[in-house]
Scaffold this active site. Sequence first.
Site, PDB file in Angstrom:
ATOM      1  N   GLY A  11      44.450  58.729  28.069  1.00  0.00           N
ATOM      2  CA  GLY A  11      45.891  58.499  28.110  1.00  0.00           C
ATOM      3  C   GLY A  11      46.555  59.362  29.164  1.00  0.00           C
ATOM      4  N   TYR A 152      51.262  55.810  12.387  1.00  0.00           N
ATOM      5  CA  TYR A 152      51.132  56.947  13.315  1.00  0.00           C
ATOM      6  C   TYR A 152      50.884  58.248  12.552  1.00  0.00           C
ATOM      7  CZ  TYR A 152      52.450  59.836  17.397  1.00  0.00           C
ATOM      8  OH  TYR A 152      52.475  60.753  18.444  1.00  0.00           O
ATOM      9  N   LYS A 156      47.556  60.553  12.860  1.00  0.00           N
ATOM     10  CA  LYS A 156      47.626  61.937  13.327  1.00  0.00           C
ATOM     11  C   LYS A 156      47.107  62.909  12.273  1.00  0.00           C
ATOM     12  CE  LYS A 156      49.257  61.309  17.478  1.00  0.00           C
ATOM     13  NZ  LYS A 156      48.330  61.445  18.627  1.00  0.00           N
TER      14      LYS A 156
END
Length: 251
Positions: A11, A152, A156
């Site tokens: 990324g 998300y 995480k």
Amino acid sequence: MTEPRTAIVTGAARGIGAAVAQRLAADGHRVAVVDLDEQACSGTVDAITAAGGSALAVGADVSSESDVTAAVDRVVADLGAPTIVVNNAGVLRDNLLFKMSVDDWDTVMGVHLRGSFLVTKAAQKHMVEASWGRVVNLSSTSALGNRGQANYSAAKAGLQGFTKTLAIELGKFGVTANAIAPGFIQTDMTAATAERVGVPFDDFIKYSAEQIPVQRVGQPEDIAHTASFLVSEGAGFVSGQVIYVAGGPKD
């Protein structure tokens, strides 16, 4: 004195990943700049090479096992065996639970969790062979829970468990694994969040800064500094930790 290593940063076309890639290159490492679109990596690679560093753009979908295998093989051939991995690739598919589609869930899990697993698994054999390695996974303060981010937040939080397990399994081979959990960092991703909630980004930044003890939002370079330390020779006794880089304490 930093010993030059080969690093993979996923990324890394923009935002936090780009800042980390540039910092590791400035530290003397050869850096594979990995992102979904290889052409999008050119800005990061150009910045590194213009500063005298060594970088390679690599296009790969980190959630694809064949893509990851091919990417790591290419890194080995062109830059050398990777012994530093920074798993930063991530996407947002925010929504309240009752509106969240299965695709929204699977996409986020695929990039964050499956991607980190695949890249680390492909690279760890090179770390074990070298008797030295560093894995840094990008978590988030959202791991503690955040409205509209069930996918998300879960991903995480999962990365934190993954990190601690890597530290336990790989420690005897000279490999450390740590996670960085950023707070509000000014990036395209947080701009997208502001747009989702219908708030001008400047106002979003101002409001967020007021809630942070250091009275500012974070910049990608703040995360890059922390990553630089965690992959350094001097951080060899730091492993299995989650470091919240958020301008103040988090629970």
